[in-house]
Design an enzyme around this catalytic site. Structure first.
Site, short mmCIF file in Angstrom:
data_model
loop_
_atom_site.label_atom_id
_atom_site.label_comp_id
_atom_site.label_asym_id
_atom_site.label_seq_id
_atom_site.Cartn_x
_atom_site.Cartn_y
_atom_site.Cartn_z
N GLU A 2 0.83 -1.23 -0.09
CA GLU A 2 0.19 -0.03 0.09
C GLU A 2 0.93 1.30 -0.17
OE1 GLU A 2 -2.70 0.51 3.45
OE2 GLU A 2 -3.56 2.03 2.41
N LYS B 180 -2.53 -1.95 -3.15
CA LYS B 180 -3.34 -0.96 -2.55
C LYS B 180 -3.29 0.15 -2.77
CE LYS B 180 -5.82 -0.37 1.69
NZ LYS B 180 -6.51 -1.05 3.01
P1 13P Z 1 -9.06 3.95 4.36
O1 13P Z 1 -9.92 3.39 3.39
O2 13P Z 1 -9.79 4.76 5.35
O3 13P Z 1 -8.22 4.99 3.73
O4 13P Z 1 -8.32 2.98 4.96
C1 13P Z 1 -7.55 1.96 4.42
C2 13P Z 1 -6.49 1.60 4.89
O5 13P Z 1 -6.30 0.48 5.32
C3 13P Z 1 -5.41 2.54 5.26
O6 13P Z 1 -4.24 1.93 5.32
#
Ligand code: 13P
Length: 337
Positions: free
Chosen positions: A178, A220
């Protein structure tokens, strides 16, 4: 890689049509912030009751393939004495875990951050696998400002993401990589596009350098969108087109799925954009599944309905169910707003 086929199978299951991931992995300071917004104290018991409410929502498994947990939750018992992770497994929902240790100021940079958590990670991953976890998440944060992000920040975070990802695969756990380009700021969508492209290019360079199996991971990212305080923010169709164009430039086709974060977008905005991304992908063709891994996008409304009061349980579960269903529809481009 010992677990190559197993990893690819889990990754594909997580992005099966119509379903996506619930990110319920808020760290203690973050869940405190969420609870502050509804005036509820963040105690061990309240956190358990809240998350149990989500996990036990009847029918949510039709739209939720996996749930990302926080370390506390992965060992926690529900009010019925059953491990919460077991509650998920019994419904066929795949448990995952956040393994980064959050961000710290990046030394030598003015205001940028780097994600920590590599020390001792190999041991922690082995333990999580024994606990029944199947996938992991690590979040890096890139912010857009007049002089940021720097290449130094992007590269340092990309290297850590790849280190994490290869360790995770070594332990038989699917990494969710991510790199989040934050929505904060008044930049336009094209600036978000170029920063996202540059960041993802660097991330995939490091992933390949460090031998990460692309078939056994998920990406992500943020959607390509205008800054939160930009004037004339781009509409969903443009978000869809720019997001797909950007991802096609840099994400290899071997990656089975892309699971977007919601990133503080408005409730309708996140779903409209996810829907538009899938409509554009259906029209233009795209090699990956385009799903979700939402925290706030799935939780803001049920959290408000719950308010820390057991008598609101049924209402909050209804709100969560509806939200999960709507998100599942948007994930296939089938949302009617
Ligand atoms: P949000 O969808 O609130 O951005 O959170 C996703 C997430 O796991 C952030 O690390």
């Amino acid at each position: 890689m010992v677990y190559g086929n197993e990893l690819a199978g889990i990754a594909r299951e997580l992005v099966v049509k119509g379903k996506g991931i619930l990110a319920a992995d808020e760290s203690s300071p973050t869940i405190q912030k969420r609870f502050d917004s509804i005036g509820v104290e963040s105690t061990l018991e309240n956190r358990r009751d809240y998350r149990e409410m989500l996990f036990k929502t009847q029918g949510s498994k039709d739209f939720i393939s996996g749930v990302i947990l926080y370390d506390e939750t992965v060992r926690q018992l529900g009010s019925d004495g059953e491990l919460l992770i077991r509650t998920l497994q019994n419904q066929g929902v795949i448990p995952g875990i956040k393994v980064d240790k959050s961000t710290r100021p990046l030394a030598g940079s003015d205001g940028e951050v780097v994600t920590e958590g590599l020390d001792g990670l190999r041991q922690r991953l082995t333990e999580y696998r024994e606990l029944g976890v199947k996938f992991t998440k690590w979040r890096a944060v890139i912010s857009i400002g007049d002089c940021t992000p720097t290449m130094y920040c992007i590269r340092t975070n990309a290297q850590a993401l790849a280190r994490y990802a290869v360790l995770s695969q070594e332990a038989g756990l699917v990494p969710i990589v991510e790199p989040e380009v934050l929505i904060d700021g008044d930049h336009d969508i094209d600036r978000c596009f170029s920063v996202t492209e540059l960041t993802l290019r660097e991330v995939f360079y490091e992933l390949s350098l460090q031998g990460v199996i692309l078939e056994g991971m998920l990406l992500k990212p943020n959607m390509v969108i205008s800054g939160k305080s930009a004037v004339n923010r781009a509409i969903a169709r443009v978000v869809g087109e720019k997001t797909i164009t950007c991802l096609k430039r840099v994400v290899p086709a071997a990656v089975p799925g892309i699971v977007f974060l919601s990133g503080g977008q408005g409730d309708d905005e996140a779903l409209d954009n996810l829907n538009a991304i899938n409509l554009v992908a259906n029209a233009m063709g795209a090699p990956w599944e385009l799903s979700f891994s939402f925290g706030r996008g799935l939780q803001t409304l049920p959290l408000k309905a719950w308010k820390g009061d057991a008598s609101n349980l049924a209402v909050a579960q209804r709100v969560y169910y509806d939200r999960a269903k709507a998100t599942g529809l948007a994930r296939d481009g089938g949302r009617h707003s």
